[in-house]
Design a protein around this motif. Structure first.
Motif, PDB file in Angstrom:
ATOM      1  N   ALA A 192       0.828  -1.209   0.000  1.00  0.00           N
ATOM      2  CA  ALA A 192       0.000   0.000   0.000  1.00  0.00           C
ATOM      3  C   ALA A 192       0.861   1.257   0.000  1.00  0.00           C
ATOM      4  O   ALA A 192       1.857   1.334   0.724  1.00  0.00           O
ATOM      5  CB  ALA A 192      -0.910   0.005   1.230  1.00  0.00           C
ATOM      6  N   SER A 193       0.455   2.213  -0.804  1.00  0.00           N
ATOM      7  CA  SER A 193       1.094   3.533  -0.798  1.00  0.00           C
ATOM      8  C   SER A 193       0.708   4.235   0.505  1.00  0.00           C
ATOM      9  O   SER A 193      -0.228   3.810   1.193  1.00  0.00           O
ATOM     10  CB  SER A 193       0.604   4.344  -1.992  1.00  0.00           C
ATOM     11  OG  SER A 193      -0.773   4.659  -1.823  1.00  0.00           O
ATOM     12  N   TRP A 238      -2.527   3.399   2.628  1.00  0.00           N
ATOM     13  CA  TRP A 238      -2.256   2.926   3.989  1.00  0.00           C
ATOM     14  C   TRP A 238      -3.165   3.642   4.990  1.00  0.00           C
ATOM     15  O   TRP A 238      -3.703   3.020   5.914  1.00  0.00           O
ATOM     16  CB  TRP A 238      -0.791   3.164   4.331  1.00  0.00           C
ATOM     17  CG  TRP A 238      -0.361   2.565   5.629  1.00  0.00           C
ATOM     18  CD1 TRP A 238      -0.322   3.189   6.848  1.00  0.00           C
ATOM     19  CD2 TRP A 238       0.077   1.224   5.843  1.00  0.00           C
ATOM     20  NE1 TRP A 238       0.133   2.309   7.798  1.00  0.00           N
ATOM     21  CE2 TRP A 238       0.380   1.098   7.215  1.00  0.00           C
ATOM     22  CE3 TRP A 238       0.252   0.118   5.022  1.00  0.00           C
ATOM     23  CZ2 TRP A 238       0.849  -0.086   7.770  1.00  0.00           C
ATOM     24  CZ3 TRP A 238       0.722  -1.054   5.575  1.00  0.00           C
ATOM     25  CH2 TRP A 238       1.002  -1.145   6.929  1.00  0.00           C
ATOM     26  N   ALA A 239      -3.355   4.927   4.792  1.00  0.00           N
ATOM     27  CA  ALA A 239      -4.221   5.694   5.696  1.00  0.00           C
ATOM     28  C   ALA A 239      -5.645   5.160   5.648  1.00  0.00           C
ATOM     29  O   ALA A 239      -6.323   5.092   6.683  1.00  0.00           O
ATOM     30  CB  ALA A 239      -4.182   7.171   5.321  1.00  0.00           C
ATOM     31  N   SER A 240      -6.107   4.736   4.482  1.00  0.00           N
ATOM     32  CA  SER A 240      -7.457   4.182   4.363  1.00  0.00           C
ATOM     33  C   SER A 240      -7.594   2.853   5.083  1.00  0.00           C
ATOM     34  O   SER A 240      -8.680   2.496   5.538  1.00  0.00           O
ATOM     35  CB  SER A 240      -7.822   3.991   2.886  1.00  0.00           C
ATOM     36  OG  SER A 240      -7.926   5.239   2.256  1.00  0.00           O
ATOM     37  N   LEU A 241      -6.506   2.103   5.183  1.00  0.00           N
ATOM     38  CA  LEU A 241      -6.541   0.818   5.878  1.00  0.00           C
ATOM     39  C   LEU A 241      -6.853   0.987   7.363  1.00  0.00           C
ATOM     40  O   LEU A 241      -7.362   0.076   8.002  1.00  0.00           O
ATOM     41  CB  LEU A 241      -5.206   0.076   5.724  1.00  0.00           C
ATOM     42  CG  LEU A 241      -4.901  -0.437   4.329  1.00  0.00           C
ATOM     43  CD1 LEU A 241      -3.457  -0.911   4.258  1.00  0.00           C
ATOM     44  CD2 LEU A 241      -5.859  -1.539   3.934  1.00  0.00           C
ATOM     45  N   ALA A 254       4.628   1.034   1.317  1.00  0.00           N
ATOM     46  CA  ALA A 254       5.631   1.495   0.365  1.00  0.00           C
ATOM     47  C   ALA A 254       5.716   3.008   0.410  1.00  0.00           C
ATOM     48  O   ALA A 254       4.785   3.694   0.004  1.00  0.00           O
ATOM     49  CB  ALA A 254       5.260   1.039  -1.042  1.00  0.00           C
ATOM     50  N   SER A 255       6.808   3.534   0.919  1.00  0.00           N
ATOM     51  CA  SER A 255       6.987   4.987   0.934  1.00  0.00           C
ATOM     52  C   SER A 255       7.181   5.520  -0.478  1.00  0.00           C
ATOM     53  O   SER A 255       6.709   6.588  -0.819  1.00  0.00           O
ATOM     54  CB  SER A 255       8.199   5.365   1.793  1.00  0.00           C
ATOM     55  OG  SER A 255       7.979   4.953   3.114  1.00  0.00           O
ATOM     56  N   ASP A 256       7.897   4.760  -1.300  1.00  0.00           N
ATOM     57  CA  ASP A 256       8.142   5.125  -2.697  1.00  0.00           C
ATOM     58  C   ASP A 256       7.667   3.953  -3.551  1.00  0.00           C
ATOM     59  O   ASP A 256       8.366   2.943  -3.682  1.00  0.00           O
ATOM     60  CB  ASP A 256       9.627   5.400  -2.908  1.00  0.00           C
ATOM     61  CG  ASP A 256       9.955   5.860  -4.320  1.00  0.00           C
ATOM     62  OD1 ASP A 256       9.288   5.405  -5.280  1.00  0.00           O
ATOM     63  OD2 ASP A 256      10.892   6.658  -4.462  1.00  0.00           O
ATOM     64  N   ILE A 274       8.029  -1.200  -6.559  1.00  0.00           N
ATOM     65  CA  ILE A 274       7.701  -2.009  -7.744  1.00  0.00           C
ATOM     66  C   ILE A 274       8.972  -2.613  -8.317  1.00  0.00           C
ATOM     67  O   ILE A 274       9.016  -3.803  -8.656  1.00  0.00           O
ATOM     68  CB  ILE A 274       6.949  -1.165  -8.788  1.00  0.00           C
ATOM     69  CG1 ILE A 274       5.540  -0.832  -8.280  1.00  0.00           C
ATOM     70  CG2 ILE A 274       6.891  -1.881 -10.143  1.00  0.00           C
ATOM     71  CD1 ILE A 274       4.804   0.199  -9.120  1.00  0.00           C
ATOM     72  N   LYS A 275      10.031  -1.838  -8.408  1.00  0.00           N
ATOM     73  CA  LYS A 275      11.310  -2.348  -8.928  1.00  0.00           C
ATOM     74  C   LYS A 275      11.843  -3.474  -8.049  1.00  0.00           C
ATOM     75  O   LYS A 275      12.368  -4.473  -8.556  1.00  0.00           O
ATOM     76  CB  LYS A 275      12.335  -1.219  -9.047  1.00  0.00           C
ATOM     77  CG  LYS A 275      12.005  -0.215 -10.132  1.00  0.00           C
ATOM     78  CD  LYS A 275      12.040  -0.858 -11.492  1.00  0.00           C
ATOM     79  CE  LYS A 275      11.814   0.141 -12.602  1.00  0.00           C
ATOM     80  NZ  LYS A 275      11.587  -0.506 -13.885  1.00  0.00           N
ATOM     81  N   ALA A 276      11.699  -3.345  -6.742  1.00  0.00           N
ATOM     82  CA  ALA A 276      12.155  -4.398  -5.829  1.00  0.00           C
ATOM     83  C   ALA A 276      11.337  -5.679  -6.028  1.00  0.00           C
ATOM     84  O   ALA A 276      11.897  -6.787  -6.028  1.00  0.00           O
ATOM     85  CB  ALA A 276      12.058  -3.924  -4.385  1.00  0.00           C
TER      86      ALA A 276
END
Length: 152
Positions: free
Chosen positions: A23-24, A28-31, A52-54, A59-61
């Motif tokens: 979650a971005s 995340w706040a909605s969770l 995920a902060s970024d 996504i790359k990871a």
């Protein structure tokens, strides 16, 4: 992100056998909103969540672990969503219902897909997510139902 949409997506994901959620910060706040738990019908408590902060870097990871990432958005480069294949090594990134994917997230995805529609501008993000998750996983192993109203 709307908490009801997040809860609906979580419920669908769980019943399709998807239990890992990235979650971005805004999602995340909605969770943390009780409406997400209510709309998920309690399935929110069976997911593993990663913040995920970024999102672009995350996504790359994920891709580095051999996972194909599909961004879901209507656009010029998007193709109709279809089955990923027989393995479960895929992830779907849903954008904000109003703004879509961020530029960084869209660029990081392996493929951009959309749900074909006969009429209207776009689907509700919860509905688009349900169709996308089903379609991507359609040729893979089907989730098994335990016969007690829970998907396992």
């Amino acid at each position: 992100w709307n908490a009801e949409n997040v809860g609906s997506i979580l419920r669908t994901a769980f019943c399709l056998g998807i239990t890992s959620i990235v979650a971005s910060p805004t999602a995340w706040a909605s969770l943390r909103d009780t409406r997400a738990a209510r709309c998920s019908m309690g399935t929110i408590y069976y997911h593993r969540f990663y913040r995920a902060s970024d999102l672009g870097k995350t996504i790359k990871a994920i891709q580095g672990d051999g996972i194909t990432v599909y961004g879901v958005e209507i656009g010029e480069t998007a193709r109709p969503v279809g089955p990923h294949g027989i393995d479960r090594n895929w992830a779907a990134v849903m954008g904000n219902e109003d703004l879509g994917l961020t530029q960084a997230a869209g660029k990081a995805c392996d493929h951009i897909v959309f749900v074909p529609q006969a009429h209207g501008d776009s689907l509700n993000v919860g509905h688009a997510a349900a169709i996308t998750l089903f379609e991507l996983g359609r040729e893979g192993p089907l989730p098994q139902h335990d016969g007690k109203a829970a998907c396992v």
